[in-house]
Motif scaffolding. Structure first.
Motif, mmCIF file in Angstrom:
data_model
loop_
_atom_site.group_PDB
_atom_site.id
_atom_site.type_symbol
_atom_site.label_atom_id
_atom_site.label_comp_id
_atom_site.label_asym_id
_atom_site.label_seq_id
_atom_site.Cartn_x
_atom_site.Cartn_y
_atom_site.Cartn_z
ATOM 1 N N HIS A 204 0.710 -1.202 -0.017
ATOM 2 C CA HIS A 204 0.117 -0.082 0.032
ATOM 3 C C HIS A 204 0.765 1.325 0.011
ATOM 4 O O HIS A 204 1.836 1.268 0.815
ATOM 5 N N PHE A 208 -0.614 6.317 -5.585
ATOM 6 C CA PHE A 208 -0.475 5.139 -6.314
ATOM 7 C C PHE A 208 -1.066 5.349 -7.701
ATOM 8 O O PHE A 208 -1.940 6.539 -7.961
ATOM 9 N N GLU A 212 -8.544 3.154 -14.941
ATOM 10 C CA GLU A 212 -9.885 2.881 -14.919
ATOM 11 C C GLU A 212 -10.277 2.344 -16.719
ATOM 12 O O GLU A 212 -9.448 2.745 -17.555
ATOM 13 N N PRO A 285 -10.396 -5.162 -9.448
ATOM 14 C CA PRO A 285 -11.856 -5.339 -9.253
ATOM 15 C C PRO A 285 -12.510 -4.683 -10.328
ATOM 16 O O PRO A 285 -11.960 -3.884 -11.311
HETATM 17 C C1 FA5 Z 1 -11.305 0.806 -6.704
HETATM 18 O O1 FA5 Z 1 -10.534 1.825 -6.388
HETATM 19 C C2 FA5 Z 1 -12.579 1.029 -7.680
HETATM 20 N N1 FA5 Z 1 -12.412 2.220 -7.959
HETATM 21 C C3 FA5 Z 1 -12.160 -0.050 -8.821
HETATM 22 C C4 FA5 Z 1 -13.403 -0.374 -9.636
HETATM 23 C C5 FA5 Z 1 -13.473 0.322 -10.708
HETATM 24 C C6 FA5 Z 1 -14.160 -1.396 -9.314
HETATM 25 C C7 FA5 Z 1 -14.574 -0.063 -11.616
HETATM 26 C C8 FA5 Z 1 -15.294 -1.609 -10.146
HETATM 27 C C9 FA5 Z 1 -15.455 -0.920 -11.202
HETATM 28 P P1 FA5 Z 1 -9.846 -0.684 -4.900
HETATM 29 O O2 FA5 Z 1 -10.147 0.140 -3.841
HETATM 30 O O3 FA5 Z 1 -9.962 -2.061 -4.702
HETATM 31 O O4 FA5 Z 1 -11.094 -0.427 -6.124
HETATM 32 O O5 FA5 Z 1 -8.533 -0.308 -5.835
HETATM 33 C C10 FA5 Z 1 -8.332 -0.889 -7.013
HETATM 34 C C11 FA5 Z 1 -6.821 -1.332 -6.799
HETATM 35 O O6 FA5 Z 1 -6.212 -0.281 -6.779
HETATM 36 C C12 FA5 Z 1 -6.476 -2.267 -5.988
HETATM 37 O O7 FA5 Z 1 -6.700 -3.714 -6.691
HETATM 38 C C13 FA5 Z 1 -5.036 -2.158 -5.947
HETATM 39 O O8 FA5 Z 1 -4.314 -2.749 -6.904
HETATM 40 C C14 FA5 Z 1 -4.868 -0.715 -6.115
HETATM 41 N N2 FA5 Z 1 -4.816 0.215 -4.929
HETATM 42 C C15 FA5 Z 1 -5.764 0.539 -3.925
HETATM 43 N N3 FA5 Z 1 -5.186 1.149 -2.995
HETATM 44 C C16 FA5 Z 1 -3.866 1.241 -3.238
HETATM 45 C C17 FA5 Z 1 -2.854 1.551 -2.268
HETATM 46 N N4 FA5 Z 1 -3.136 2.202 -1.252
HETATM 47 N N5 FA5 Z 1 -1.615 1.431 -2.948
HETATM 48 C C18 FA5 Z 1 -1.724 0.807 -3.999
HETATM 49 N N6 FA5 Z 1 -2.249 0.465 -4.932
HETATM 50 C C19 FA5 Z 1 -3.677 0.654 -4.320
#
Ligand code: FA5
Length: 345
Positions: A204, A208, A212, A285
């Motif tokens: 994390h 980052f 999309e 996701p």
């Molecule tokens: C989302 O941010 C949703 N907006 C994604 C989405 C888009 C879902 C469209 C459905 C349809 P999430 O919080 O899981 O989902 O983040 C998506 C990805 O971003 C994670 O799988 C991870 O690879 C990356 N990510 C999230 N938070 C962090 C972080 N703090 N540091 C690095 N990578 C991160």
């Protein structure tokens, strides 16, 4: 007829600098120059001797001209070397090593993904990093009291805006831009930086990158989503044997929502420490766009459907290169970055 060729060539060779050479040139080729005299002398000869003598005289002229040009080149090179060595420059030494920079691994993978999606008819959209609460949450079907807000620790700004926690706000921004006189299909990708007030650890970061993806058309289905994801991940991870699976995942802006997994590249699905013996690795996701979100974007959910995904770019880069700590990307250690030498496009 005399042939003074050797004497003239010696005079040229003996000229020690460019000024001396200019004097020899004017002696030979000036108005009453000796070469000119030689050519003129041919016309004084009896008619029958002229062709042979003319030919010989012309050969002398050509040889002398060539010698002059060559000597001029030598002398000017020598003059330049002298000038440079007077300033401490030694042309025989190798030059200083130029440092070739390298693209950041996130940039490399992002460029590849952009090329790939562009080739599949997607266009690149941008959105602001300082975002409104409306686009980041409300328009995505996440009202103020919704627990989903808690999963994205947000950097709030004093004016009520925030640093976007994901690239999903660009979904509704883009749909609104295209909604009037909507011409399906709408196919966009949105690479960009996101921010979360998270505790930084191996997986994390507070800053980052996500990418999309959004597709809206008539009759878009989960099958289209799976096909697009498979194609993209096969290319970017360089694995033709890549398999995907969907598990249910909850995001208020998609219905149904999924977590997409790929078969573990380290053990090829057999089970190892990286995939925690499951054979699968969670990668991104995704889901079918919620009707409320299409409505927010000004698109009629009775006529159109769509899918969206939110790929964490670092996650993909880590899988591709076998990097086990996300902090390396922004750690500023040049030894890490130098491993990704590529010729910039
Ligand atoms: C989302 O941010 C949703 N907006 C994604 C989405 C888009 C879902 C469209 C459905 C349809 P999430 O919080 O899981 O989902 O983040 C998506 C990805 O971003 C994670 O799988 C991870 O690879 C990356 N990510 C999230 N938070 C962090 C972080 N703090 N540091 C690095 N990578 C991160």
């Amino acid at each position: 007829m005399k042939d003074p060729r050797n004497e003239w060539l010696s005079a040229i060779a003996a000229a020690a600098d460019e000024t001396a050479l200019a004097a020899v040139e004017s002696r030979l080729f000036g108005k009453k120059g000796e070469v000119q005299e030689l050519l003129r002398a041919v016309s004084q000869l009896p008619k029958e001797e002229r062709p042979a003598a003319g030919k010989a005289a012309n050969e002398v002229k050509v040889a002398v001209e060539a010698a002059l040009t060559a000597r001029r080149g030598d002398l000017s090179m020598r003059a330049m070397e002298q000038e440079l060595s007077a300033h401490g420059f030694d042309p025989s030494q190798p030059g200083p090593q130029r440092r070739v920079g390298s693209l950041h691994p996130i940039t490399i993978v992002q460029q590849e993904l952009v090329d790939l999606f562009t080739s599949m008819g997607f266009s690149w959209q941008d959105g602001p990093e300082v975002e409104s609460e409306h686009y980041n949450f409300d328009a995505l079907n996440i009202p103020g009291d919704h627990p989903a807000r808690e999963t994205q620790d947000t950097f709030w700004l004093d004016d009520g805006n925030l640093l976007r926690t994901h690239t999903s706000p660009v979904q509704v921004r883009t749909m609104r831009r295209f909604a009037q006189d909507f011409q399906p299909p709408l196919k966009v990708i949105v690479p960009g930086r996101c921010f979360r007030a998270e505790t930084v650890d191996k997986t994390h970061e507070h800053t980052f990158y996500q990418m999309e993806g959004l597709v809206v058309d008539r009759d878009v289905s989960v099958a289209n989503l799976i096909h697009t994801m498979k194609t993209c991940l096969r290319v970017v991870l360089g694995r033709q044997d890549l398999k995907v699976r969907l598990r249910p995942g909850f995001f208020p802006f998609v219905e149904p929502g999924f977590e997409l997994d790929v078969n573990c590249p380290f053990c090829h699905g057999k089970g190892c420490s990286v995939c925690k013996q499951s054979g699968w690795i969670e990668i991104l996701p995704c889901g079918m766009i919620h009707p409320n979100v299409l409505r927010q974007g000004g698109i009629d959910p009775e006529k159109y459907t769509g899918f969206a995904f939110g790929m964490g770019l670092q996650r993909v880069v880590m899988l591709r290169y076998g990097i086990d700590d996300i902090r390396l990307f922004m750690g500023g250690d040049a030894r890490f970055l130098r491993q990704f030498q590529t010729v910039p496009k």
